[in-house]
Design an enzyme around this catalytic site. Structure first.
Site, PDB file in Angstrom:
ATOM      1  N   ASN A 150      38.592  71.340 -15.415  1.00 28.81           N
ATOM      2  CA  ASN A 150      39.009  70.594 -14.213  1.00 28.81           C
ATOM      3  C   ASN A 150      40.025  69.496 -14.500  1.00 28.81           C
ATOM      4  O   ASN A 150      40.781  69.110 -13.618  1.00 28.81           O
ATOM      5  CB  ASN A 150      37.792  70.079 -13.433  1.00 28.81           C
ATOM      6  CG  ASN A 150      36.961  69.101 -14.208  1.00 28.81           C
ATOM      7  OD1 ASN A 150      37.076  69.007 -15.422  1.00 28.81           O
ATOM      8  ND2 ASN A 150      36.117  68.366 -13.518  1.00 28.81           N
ATOM      9  N   GLU A 249      28.970  64.631 -21.458  1.00 23.42           N
ATOM     10  CA  GLU A 249      29.419  64.245 -20.106  1.00 23.42           C
ATOM     11  C   GLU A 249      29.196  65.458 -19.229  1.00 23.42           C
ATOM     12  O   GLU A 249      29.966  66.417 -19.279  1.00 23.42           O
ATOM     13  CB  GLU A 249      30.901  63.858 -20.134  1.00 23.42           C
ATOM     14  CG  GLU A 249      31.233  62.644 -20.997  1.00 23.42           C
ATOM     15  CD  GLU A 249      30.704  61.344 -20.418  1.00 23.42           C
ATOM     16  OE1 GLU A 249      30.319  61.313 -19.244  1.00 23.42           O
ATOM     17  OE2 GLU A 249      30.668  60.353 -21.176  1.00 23.42           O
ATOM     18  N   CYS A 283      33.499  65.991 -11.574  1.00 20.45           N
ATOM     19  CA  CYS A 283      32.087  65.624 -11.734  1.00 20.45           C
ATOM     20  C   CYS A 283      31.777  64.381 -10.921  1.00 20.45           C
ATOM     21  O   CYS A 283      30.642  64.124 -10.562  1.00 20.45           O
ATOM     22  CB  CYS A 283      31.797  65.379 -13.197  1.00 20.45           C
ATOM     23  SG  CYS A 283      32.944  64.207 -13.908  1.00 20.45           S
ATOM     24  N   GLU A 457      32.293  57.462 -22.419  1.00 23.65           N
ATOM     25  CA  GLU A 457      33.681  57.639 -22.842  1.00 23.65           C
ATOM     26  C   GLU A 457      34.516  56.546 -22.198  1.00 23.65           C
ATOM     27  O   GLU A 457      34.255  56.158 -21.070  1.00 23.65           O
ATOM     28  CB  GLU A 457      34.183  59.024 -22.428  1.00 23.65           C
ATOM     29  CG  GLU A 457      33.465  60.117 -23.205  1.00 23.65           C
ATOM     30  CD  GLU A 457      34.087  61.497 -23.049  1.00 23.65           C
ATOM     31  OE1 GLU A 457      34.549  61.836 -21.953  1.00 23.65           O
ATOM     32  OE2 GLU A 457      34.097  62.235 -24.058  1.00 23.65           O
TER      33      GLU A 457
HETATM   34  P1  NAP Z   1      31.291  74.744 -18.464  1.00 29.48           P
HETATM   35  O1  NAP Z   1      31.150  76.114 -17.951  1.00 29.48           O
HETATM   36  O2  NAP Z   1      30.079  74.037 -18.933  1.00 29.48           O
HETATM   37  O3  NAP Z   1      32.383  74.831 -19.612  1.00 29.48           O
HETATM   38  C1  NAP Z   1      32.825  73.693 -20.312  1.00 29.48           C
HETATM   39  C2  NAP Z   1      33.297  74.099 -21.686  1.00 29.48           C
HETATM   40  O4  NAP Z   1      32.195  74.634 -22.432  1.00 29.48           O
HETATM   41  C3  NAP Z   1      34.372  75.172 -21.693  1.00 29.48           C
HETATM   42  O5  NAP Z   1      35.268  74.907 -22.741  1.00 29.48           O
HETATM   43  C4  NAP Z   1      33.569  76.430 -21.963  1.00 29.48           C
HETATM   44  O6  NAP Z   1      34.311  77.465 -22.555  1.00 29.48           O
HETATM   45  C5  NAP Z   1      32.541  75.900 -22.946  1.00 29.48           C
HETATM   46  N1  NAP Z   1      31.340  76.729 -23.047  1.00 29.48           N
HETATM   47  C6  NAP Z   1      30.819  77.566 -22.126  1.00 29.48           C
HETATM   48  N2  NAP Z   1      29.690  78.138 -22.614  1.00 29.48           N
HETATM   49  C7  NAP Z   1      29.507  77.654 -23.863  1.00 29.48           C
HETATM   50  C8  NAP Z   1      28.530  77.857 -24.878  1.00 29.48           C
HETATM   51  N3  NAP Z   1      27.497  78.682 -24.699  1.00 29.48           N
HETATM   52  N4  NAP Z   1      28.662  77.192 -26.029  1.00 29.48           N
HETATM   53  C9  NAP Z   1      29.696  76.366 -26.226  1.00 29.48           C
HETATM   54  N5  NAP Z   1      30.653  76.121 -25.314  1.00 29.48           N
HETATM   55  C10 NAP Z   1      30.557  76.749 -24.137  1.00 29.48           C
HETATM   56  O7  NAP Z   1      31.941  73.760 -17.392  1.00 29.48           O
HETATM   57  P2  NAP Z   1      33.228  73.992 -16.503  1.00 29.48           P
HETATM   58  O8  NAP Z   1      32.873  74.997 -15.459  1.00 29.48           O
HETATM   59  O9  NAP Z   1      34.425  74.234 -17.348  1.00 29.48           O
HETATM   60  O10 NAP Z   1      33.422  72.546 -15.852  1.00 29.48           O
HETATM   61  C11 NAP Z   1      32.739  72.142 -14.723  1.00 29.48           C
HETATM   62  C12 NAP Z   1      31.537  71.284 -15.084  1.00 29.48           C
HETATM   63  O11 NAP Z   1      31.953  70.198 -15.901  1.00 29.48           O
HETATM   64  C13 NAP Z   1      30.901  70.648 -13.870  1.00 29.48           C
HETATM   65  O12 NAP Z   1      29.503  70.736 -13.955  1.00 29.48           O
HETATM   66  C14 NAP Z   1      31.343  69.190 -13.944  1.00 29.48           C
HETATM   67  O13 NAP Z   1      30.498  68.283 -13.299  1.00 29.48           O
HETATM   68  C15 NAP Z   1      31.395  68.976 -15.416  1.00 29.48           C
HETATM   69  N6  NAP Z   1      32.251  67.841 -15.747  1.00 29.48           N
HETATM   70  C16 NAP Z   1      31.665  66.685 -16.168  1.00 29.48           C
HETATM   71  C17 NAP Z   1      32.449  65.586 -16.449  1.00 29.48           C
HETATM   72  C18 NAP Z   1      31.830  64.281 -16.898  1.00 29.48           C
HETATM   73  O14 NAP Z   1      32.569  63.462 -17.414  1.00 29.48           O
HETATM   74  N7  NAP Z   1      30.543  64.067 -16.738  1.00 29.48           N
HETATM   75  C19 NAP Z   1      33.841  65.658 -16.318  1.00 29.48           C
HETATM   76  C20 NAP Z   1      34.397  66.856 -15.897  1.00 29.48           C
HETATM   77  C21 NAP Z   1      33.590  67.942 -15.619  1.00 29.48           C
HETATM   78  P3  NAP Z   1      34.925  78.650 -21.660  1.00 29.48           P
HETATM   79  O15 NAP Z   1      35.876  78.011 -20.733  1.00 29.48           O
HETATM   80  O16 NAP Z   1      35.591  79.513 -22.658  1.00 29.48           O
HETATM   81  O17 NAP Z   1      33.767  79.304 -20.969  1.00 29.48           O
END
Ligand code: NAP
Length: 476
Positions: A150, A249, A283, A457
Site C-alpha cells: 500500500n 506494524e 492501516c 517506527e
Molecule cells: P500481507 O499480505 O501481510 O503482505 C505483506 C508482506 O508480507 C508482503 O511483502 C508479502 O509478500 C509478505 N508475506 C506474505 N505472506 C508471507 C509469509 N507467509 N511469510 C513471509 N512474508 C509473507 O499484507 P498486504 O496485503 O501487503 O498489506 C495490507 C496489510 O498491511 C493490511 O492489513 C494493513 O493494515 C497492513 N499495514 C499495516 C501498516 C502499519 O504500519 N501498521 C502499514 C501498512 C499496511 P507477497 O506480496 O509476495 O505476498
C-alpha cells in the site's frame, strides 16, 4: 528508472531459480514488468553480503552514516516526480497521494539522519555497590525487512533509514504487487554513498519460504514487518526459533468518533483525510465512523457531498483523486463488504456500484446506519468505503471503539479539549488523532497495541528497534 532483477551486494542479478513474475498496472491490467523471483539460496547470498558489509558500516561514525542518509533525502526529494509516477503505475494511487507518499518516504532519510547521531546512553552510580552503571546502544545486527504494497516507498524507507542510522545492514522483501519502487531506490542509495551489501532487495513470489530461510539464519537478529496481522503472527512464530528482535506494524480497524460538540466542518475534513488518503488502502484508514445521533444527518450530508466531489480515474491523469485499488482481490473484498452491509440494512448514500473494467476501480462509497453485525465493522475495509453508525453516549462509544482485536489508531472530534484528552486516554490504540485525520509523521512513534503490532517506527523509538542495549558494570 526500471530495474527488475534482484539487488544483492550492490549488483543486479536474476534469481538463482531463474523464475520471474509479472507486475500489473491496476489502472488497465497491463503488464508493467517481469521481475526476478528470489529463492532461499538468493536469501542466503544476500545475508552473506550483509554480513560482509556489517563491520565497516557499523564501524563508521554516526555522523558519517547520517551524511549518507541526508544525501539520500536530498536525492529523493529532487526526484519526487519520478518516484510518484512509478508508485502510481504499480500501486494505482492517484498522483497527489503518490507525491505525498514519495515526500513522506524521503522524510525518513532526513529524520533518521538527524536522529542517528542521538543514540544516547546513560551513566549512573550503582546505588549500593559504588560501581558505575554504564548503558549504551549498539547496532542489533542484520535486519530482515518485509513490506506491504500500500506504500511501496514509505513502508520501506521507514525501516531502511533507522536500520542504516543504527549501523545495521538490511535485506528487504517488498510486496510482490509493488516491487519496482524499492528496486528503483537502489541506484539512489548507491549515489548517496551506501556501500554494497548494506541494503539488499529480494522481490519474490515465494514469500513464505524466502523469509523463513532468513529468519532461521543465525546471522539475522532483527525482523521488521509491515503487513496483515495474519502474516505477522506467522513471522512472530518463525522469529521465536532464534528469538529475533521483532517489530510488527500490523492491521488496524480505526474508529472515528464525532461528538455532538465537534466542529462539523473540521470533522468532515478530518474524516476525508482519515478515510480517503491512499483511497482507504491504509492501516490508518478510518474504518468505523461513530457519529453522535444529534449531528448524524448534518455530518453525513456534508461528508457525502465531499466524497461525491472526488473524481475517479487513472491516477496518472490530472485532476484524478481516486485511482484503482491494487488488485482484483482487494476490489472484490471491498465490494463484498458493501453488499453485506446493505443486505443487513445499511443505507447506501453514495457509490456502491463497481464500474466495468479494465482496471480495479471501486467508487467512493458512503454507508449510513450500518448495523453492528456487518462484516465491515469487524474487519479492515481497505478501500474507499465509509461505514457510519450513530451513538448517543460517551461511555458507550468508547466501549464500542475498543471492542476490536486491533489497536492501531483512533480519531476523535470534539471542541472540548478536556473531553478529547479524557476519551483519548481511554482508547486502547497506539495513536490518536484528536481533531486531526492524519497522524503519520516521521518524527512521531508510529505503531499499535493489541493485535496491531509490536514496536514503533519513526520518532526516537524507531531507531531503538535496530539497536540493543548493553550495560557495562565498572568502577574507578
Ligand atoms: P500481507 O499480505 O501481510 O503482505 C505483506 C508482506 O508480507 C508482503 O511483502 C508479502 O509478500 C509478505 N508475506 C506474505 N505472506 C508471507 C509469509 N507467509 N511469510 C513471509 N512474508 C509473507 O499484507 P498486504 O496485503 O501487503 O498489506 C495490507 C496489510 O498491511 C493490511 O492489513 C494493513 O493494515 C497492513 N499495514 C499495516 C501498516 C502499519 O504500519 N501498521 C502499514 C501498512 C499496511 P507477497 O506480496 O509476495 O505476498
Amino acid at each position: 528508472m526500471q530495474h527488475t532483477d534482484l539487488y544483492i551486494n550492490g549488483q543486479w542479478r536474476p534469481g538463482s531459480g531463474a523464475e520471474r513474475f509479472d507486475v500489473l498496472n491496476p489502472a488497465d491490467e497491463s503488464v508493467l514488468a517481469s521481475v526476478a523471483s528470489a529463492t532461499p539460496e538468493d536469501a542466503i547470498a544476500a545475508i552473506d553480503a550483509a554480513e560482509a558489509a556489517f563491520a565497516d558500516w557499523a564501524g563508521r561514525s554516526p555522523r558519517a552514516r547520517a551524511e549518507v542518509l541526508r544525501r539520500a533525502f536530498e536525492l529523493m526529494t529532487a526526484r519526487l516526480d519520478a518516484f510518484a509516477r512509478l508508485i502510481t503505475l504499480e500501486n494505482g494511487k492517484a498522483r497527489a497521494d503518490a507525491m505525498g507518499e514519495a515526500a513522506y518516504a524521503a522524510e525518513f532519510f532526513r529524520w533518521f539522519a538527524e536522529e542517528g547521531v542521538r543514540a544516547h546512553g546513560n551513566l549512573m552510580p550503582a546505588p549500593a555497590s559504588g560501581a558505575r552503571i554504564l548503558v549504551h546502544q549498539k547496532p542489533a545486527g542484520i535486519a530482515v525487512l518485509v513490506t506491504p504494497w500500500n506504500y511501496p516507498a514509505a513502508m520501506g524507507t521507514r525501516k531502511i533509514a533507522p536500520a542504516l542510522a543504527a549501523g545495521c545492514p538490511v535485506v528487504i522483501k517488498p510486496a510482490s504487487e509493488t516491487p519496482l519502487t524499492m528496486l528503483a531506490l537502489m541506484p539512489l542509495l548507491e549515489e548517496a554513498g551506501v556501500p554494497p551489501g548494506v541494503v539488499n532487495v529480494l522481490p519474490s513470489r515465494s514469500a513464505g519460504s524466502l523469509v523463513d530461510a532468513m529468519l532461521h539464519d543465525p546471522r539475522v537478529r532483527v525482523v521488521s514487518f509491515t503487513g496483515s496481522t495474519e502474516v505477522g503472527r506467522k513471522l512472530l512464530k518463525g522469529a521465536a526459533d532464534q528469538v529475533l528482535k521483532p517489530a510488527m506494524e500490523l492491521g488496524g480497524n480505526a474508529p472515528l468518533i464525532v461528538f455532538e460538540d465537534a466542529d462539523i466542518d473540521q470533522a468532515v475534513e478530518g474524516a476525508m483525510q482519515a478515510k480517503m488518503r491512499n483511497l482507504g488502502e491504509a492501516c490508518t484508514a478510518a474504518n468505523r465512523f461513530y457519529v453522535h445521533e444529534s449531528v448524524l444527518e448534518s455530518f453525513t450530508e456534508r461528508f457525502t457531498a465531499a466524497m461525491a466531489a472526488l473524481k475517479m480515474g487513472n491516477g496518472l491523469e490530472e485532476g484524478i483523486d481516486v485511482g484503482p485499488l491494487v488488485n482484483a482481490e482487494t476490489r472484490d473484498k471491498v465490494a463484498a463488504f458493501v453488499d453485506d452491509a446493505v443486505a443487513r440494512g445499511a443505507e447506501l448514500r453514495l457509490g456502491g456500484q463497481r464500474p466495468n473494467g479494465p482496471g480495479f476501480f471501486y467508487p467512493p462509497t458512503v454507508l449510513a446506519r450500518v448495523p453492528e453485525d456487518a462484516d465491515c465493522v469487524a474487519d479492515e475495509i481497505f478501500g474507499p468505503v465509509a461505514a457510519i453508525q450513530a451513538f448517543s453516549d460517551e461511555a458507550e462509544v468508547i466501549a464500542k471503539a475498543n471492542d476490536t482485536e486491533y489497536g492501531l489508531v483512533a480519531y476523535v472530534f470534539t471542541r472540548d479539549l478536556g473531553r478529547g484528552l479524557r476519551v483519548s486516554e481511554q482508547l486502547e490504540f497506539g495513536m490518536v488523532g484528536l481533531n486531526r485525520g492524519l497522524v503519520s509523521d516521521p518524527a512521531a512513534p508510529f505503531g499499535g497495541v493489541k493485535q496491531s503490532g509490536l514496536g514503533r517506527e519513526g520518532g526516537h523509538e524507531g531507531l531503538l528497534e535496530f539497536m540493543e542495549t548493553q550495560y557495562i558494570s565498572t568502577a574507578w
